[in-house]
Design a protein around this motif. Structure first.
Motif, PDB file in Angstrom:
ATOM      1  N   VAL A  39       0.833  -1.212   0.000  1.00  0.00           N
ATOM      2  CA  VAL A  39       0.000   0.000   0.000  1.00  0.00           C
ATOM      3  C   VAL A  39       0.861   1.253   0.000  1.00  0.00           C
ATOM      4  O   VAL A  39       0.645   2.170  -0.798  1.00  0.00           O
ATOM      5  N   ILE A  40       1.872   1.314   0.885  1.00  0.00           N
ATOM      6  CA  ILE A  40       2.672   2.545   0.969  1.00  0.00           C
ATOM      7  C   ILE A  40       3.645   2.677  -0.196  1.00  0.00           C
ATOM      8  O   ILE A  40       4.141   3.777  -0.470  1.00  0.00           O
ATOM      9  N   SER A  41       3.907   1.574  -0.910  1.00  0.00           N
ATOM     10  CA  SER A  41       4.776   1.677  -2.091  1.00  0.00           C
ATOM     11  C   SER A  41       4.102   2.464  -3.213  1.00  0.00           C
ATOM     12  O   SER A  41       4.773   3.074  -4.045  1.00  0.00           O
ATOM     13  N   ALA A  42       2.760   2.430  -3.254  1.00  0.00           N
ATOM     14  CA  ALA A  42       1.962   3.199  -4.226  1.00  0.00           C
ATOM     15  C   ALA A  42       2.251   2.826  -5.673  1.00  0.00           C
ATOM     16  O   ALA A  42       2.098   3.656  -6.574  1.00  0.00           O
ATOM     17  N   VAL A  43       2.666   1.581  -5.917  1.00  0.00           N
ATOM     18  CA  VAL A  43       2.871   1.138  -7.301  1.00  0.00           C
ATOM     19  C   VAL A  43       1.864   0.057  -7.684  1.00  0.00           C
ATOM     20  O   VAL A  43       1.942  -0.522  -8.757  1.00  0.00           O
ATOM     21  N   GLY A  44       0.911  -0.216  -6.784  1.00  0.00           N
ATOM     22  CA  GLY A  44      -0.132  -1.192  -7.070  1.00  0.00           C
ATOM     23  C   GLY A  44      -0.145  -2.337  -6.092  1.00  0.00           C
ATOM     24  O   GLY A  44       0.908  -2.870  -5.748  1.00  0.00           O
ATOM     25  N   VAL A  45      -1.337  -2.687  -5.630  1.00  0.00           N
ATOM     26  CA  VAL A  45      -1.500  -3.823  -4.722  1.00  0.00           C
ATOM     27  C   VAL A  45      -2.059  -5.000  -5.503  1.00  0.00           C
ATOM     28  O   VAL A  45      -2.432  -4.873  -6.668  1.00  0.00           O
ATOM     29  N   ALA A  46      -2.120  -6.157  -4.855  1.00  0.00           N
ATOM     30  CA  ALA A  46      -2.670  -7.349  -5.503  1.00  0.00           C
ATOM     31  C   ALA A  46      -4.132  -7.116  -5.886  1.00  0.00           C
ATOM     32  O   ALA A  46      -4.848  -6.363  -5.212  1.00  0.00           O
ATOM     33  N   PRO A  47      -4.593  -7.721  -6.990  1.00  0.00           N
ATOM     34  CA  PRO A  47      -5.984  -7.505  -7.430  1.00  0.00           C
ATOM     35  C   PRO A  47      -7.010  -7.752  -6.336  1.00  0.00           C
ATOM     36  O   PRO A  47      -7.991  -7.003  -6.217  1.00  0.00           O
ATOM     37  N   GLY A  48      -6.784  -8.780  -5.515  1.00  0.00           N
ATOM     38  CA  GLY A  48      -7.750  -9.108  -4.471  1.00  0.00           C
ATOM     39  C   GLY A  48      -7.871  -8.064  -3.386  1.00  0.00           C
ATOM     40  O   GLY A  48      -8.867  -8.030  -2.660  1.00  0.00           O
ATOM     41  N   ASP A  49      -6.865  -7.198  -3.253  1.00  0.00           N
ATOM     42  CA  ASP A  49      -6.888  -6.150  -2.222  1.00  0.00           C
ATOM     43  C   ASP A  49      -7.209  -4.772  -2.796  1.00  0.00           C
ATOM     44  O   ASP A  49      -7.386  -3.815  -2.044  1.00  0.00           O
ATOM     45  N   SER A  50      -7.268  -4.676  -4.125  1.00  0.00           N
ATOM     46  CA  SER A  50      -7.421  -3.360  -4.753  1.00  0.00           C
ATOM     47  C   SER A  50      -8.794  -2.742  -4.497  1.00  0.00           C
ATOM     48  O   SER A  50      -8.907  -1.517  -4.380  1.00  0.00           O
ATOM     49  N   VAL A 186      -3.804   2.623  -6.724  1.00  0.00           N
ATOM     50  CA  VAL A 186      -4.317   1.345  -6.242  1.00  0.00           C
ATOM     51  C   VAL A 186      -3.941   0.218  -7.210  1.00  0.00           C
ATOM     52  O   VAL A 186      -3.453  -0.835  -6.812  1.00  0.00           O
ATOM     53  N   VAL A 187      -4.181   0.455  -8.490  1.00  0.00           N
ATOM     54  CA  VAL A 187      -3.893  -0.542  -9.523  1.00  0.00           C
ATOM     55  C   VAL A 187      -2.835   0.028 -10.458  1.00  0.00           C
ATOM     56  O   VAL A 187      -3.032   1.076 -11.078  1.00  0.00           O
ATOM     57  N   GLY A 188      -1.713  -0.646 -10.536  1.00  0.00           N
ATOM     58  CA  GLY A 188      -0.615  -0.189 -11.379  1.00  0.00           C
ATOM     59  C   GLY A 188       0.227  -1.365 -11.833  1.00  0.00           C
ATOM     60  O   GLY A 188      -0.226  -2.514 -11.832  1.00  0.00           O
ATOM     61  N   LEU A 189       1.461  -1.075 -12.205  1.00  0.00           N
ATOM     62  CA  LEU A 189       2.360  -2.124 -12.652  1.00  0.00           C
ATOM     63  C   LEU A 189       2.565  -3.164 -11.544  1.00  0.00           C
ATOM     64  O   LEU A 189       2.688  -4.363 -11.814  1.00  0.00           O
ATOM     65  N   GLY A 190       2.577  -2.712 -10.293  1.00  0.00           N
ATOM     66  CA  GLY A 190       2.727  -3.634  -9.176  1.00  0.00           C
ATOM     67  C   GLY A 190       1.595  -4.645  -9.110  1.00  0.00           C
ATOM     68  O   GLY A 190       1.802  -5.797  -8.686  1.00  0.00           O
ATOM     69  N   THR A 191       0.398  -4.247  -9.522  1.00  0.00           N
ATOM     70  CA  THR A 191      -0.747  -5.158  -9.539  1.00  0.00           C
ATOM     71  C   THR A 191      -0.520  -6.284 -10.537  1.00  0.00           C
ATOM     72  O   THR A 191      -0.798  -7.456 -10.253  1.00  0.00           O
ATOM     73  N   VAL A 192       0.000  -5.920 -11.709  1.00  0.00           N
ATOM     74  CA  VAL A 192       0.299  -6.927 -12.734  1.00  0.00           C
ATOM     75  C   VAL A 192       1.368  -7.892 -12.223  1.00  0.00           C
ATOM     76  O   VAL A 192       1.262  -9.109 -12.395  1.00  0.00           O
ATOM     77  N   ILE A 193       2.391  -7.340 -11.576  1.00  0.00           N
ATOM     78  CA  ILE A 193       3.485  -8.172 -11.069  1.00  0.00           C
ATOM     79  C   ILE A 193       2.982  -9.144 -10.005  1.00  0.00           C
ATOM     80  O   ILE A 193       3.336 -10.330 -10.013  1.00  0.00           O
ATOM     81  N   THR A 194       2.150  -8.655  -9.088  1.00  0.00           N
ATOM     82  CA  THR A 194       1.630  -9.555  -8.050  1.00  0.00           C
ATOM     83  C   THR A 194       0.719 -10.618  -8.656  1.00  0.00           C
ATOM     84  O   THR A 194       0.723 -11.771  -8.215  1.00  0.00           O
ATOM     85  N   ALA A 195      -0.069 -10.231  -9.670  1.00  0.00           N
ATOM     86  CA  ALA A 195      -0.959 -11.198 -10.310  1.00  0.00           C
ATOM     87  C   ALA A 195      -0.162 -12.335 -10.944  1.00  0.00           C
ATOM     88  O   ALA A 195      -0.599 -13.489 -10.955  1.00  0.00           O
ATOM     89  N   ILE A 196       1.035 -12.018 -11.457  1.00  0.00           N
ATOM     90  CA  ILE A 196       1.852 -13.027 -12.132  1.00  0.00           C
ATOM     91  C   ILE A 196       2.720 -13.807 -11.157  1.00  0.00           C
ATOM     92  O   ILE A 196       2.818 -15.038 -11.233  1.00  0.00           O
ATOM     93  N   PHE A 197       3.348 -13.102 -10.211  1.00  0.00           N
ATOM     94  CA  PHE A 197       4.404 -13.713  -9.413  1.00  0.00           C
ATOM     95  C   PHE A 197       4.013 -14.073  -7.977  1.00  0.00           C
ATOM     96  O   PHE A 197       4.700 -14.885  -7.351  1.00  0.00           O
ATOM     97  N   LEU A 198       2.949 -13.484  -7.430  1.00  0.00           N
ATOM     98  CA  LEU A 198       2.631 -13.763  -6.038  1.00  0.00           C
ATOM     99  C   LEU A 198       2.273 -15.234  -5.832  1.00  0.00           C
ATOM    100  O   LEU A 198       2.689 -15.860  -4.851  1.00  0.00           O
ATOM    101  N   GLY A 199       1.516 -15.805  -6.762  1.00  0.00           N
ATOM    102  CA  GLY A 199       1.145 -17.216  -6.649  1.00  0.00           C
ATOM    103  C   GLY A 199       2.354 -18.140  -6.567  1.00  0.00           C
ATOM    104  O   GLY A 199       2.450 -18.965  -5.652  1.00  0.00           O
ATOM    105  N   PRO A 200       3.318 -18.018  -7.498  1.00  0.00           N
ATOM    106  CA  PRO A 200       4.519 -18.854  -7.400  1.00  0.00           C
ATOM    107  C   PRO A 200       5.330 -18.614  -6.130  1.00  0.00           C
ATOM    108  O   PRO A 200       5.930 -19.546  -5.584  1.00  0.00           O
TER     109      PRO A 200
END
Length: 229
Positions: A39-50, A186-200
């Protein structure tokens, strides 16, 4: 022996199981810290938290409270879809997740705003790792889980679609709603990254924290489990 006593001995009837429960709580708390850092990074959170973060920005309500409301609603939705009783035992991780998120974000981190790009991404990476570690560890323990994963399992069974397709569609819909509510903070590049990499990342930590699950398979624990057979 009463049913309540049986449940107590099944879940917490040994030192090993108390240790397991402590690691379960630690997993939830550290995953909350990870989300607070996102949240404080402001580059996007995971889709489920957005969605919760977007609503928080719109209505000036602490995000932890919104997550609690959303998760409780999801418990009721899951019960309705399945035609079973609501899994109110999930209230423990739900309340702990929301309360600790508020504690980390608004008290410890004091809702810090980071404006330097390299620092934003550094905090983001640490947040993703903490979320992966915390979720992987808490999923290993045989205690109630937050209802999002259960919801997607139900949808998967009802629609006969693959788990991957269900997750992608679900997260895409949440990210779109989060973007509408909260914009690019809320939704940014970080959201895309978490969507791809958080699961692994979760899967990686899930595999290396197998000792959490094995704690309940000690000899003393097996003796106590026999009362439920």
């Amino acid at each position: 022996m009463s049913k309540l006593s049986e449940i107590y001995h099944h879940y917490l009837g040994s030192k090993q199981k108390w240790l397991q429960f402590s690691l379960y709580l630690f997993g939830i708390v550290i995953s909350s810290l990870g989300l607070a850092l996102l949240v404080i990074s402001a580059v996007g959170v995971a889709p489920g938290d957005s969605v919760a973060l977007g609503l928080s920005k719109r209505f000036d309500i602490k995000i932890g409270y919104l997550l609690i409301i959303g998760f409780i609603a999801l418990v009721l939705v899951n019960a309705k879809i399945e035609g079973k009783r609501p899994r109110f035992e999930s209230l423990l991780p739900i309340l702990l997740r929301g309360w600790t998120l508020n504690l980390w974000l608004y008290n410890v981190l004091n809702n810090t705003r980071i404006d330097v790009l390299w620092a934003q991404w550094g905090v983001f990476v640490i947040g993703v790792v903490f979320m992966g570690l915390g979720i992987g560890m808490y999923l290993r323990a045989p205690f109630p889980h937050i209802p999002v994963d259960h919801f997607m399992m139900i949808v998967n069974e009802k629609t006969n679609q693959s788990k991957r397709v269900v997750r992608i569609l679900f997260e895409f819909a949440l990210a779109g709603l989060g973007l509408y509510l909260g914009g690019w903070d809320v939704v940014g590049l970080g959201t895309v990254i978490t969507a791809i990499f958080l699961g692994p990342i979760i899967q990686y930590f899930y595999e290396i924290t197998g000792f959490v699950e094995r704690l309940s398979h000690s000899k003393s624990s097996k003796k106590q489990d026999s009362v439920l057979e």
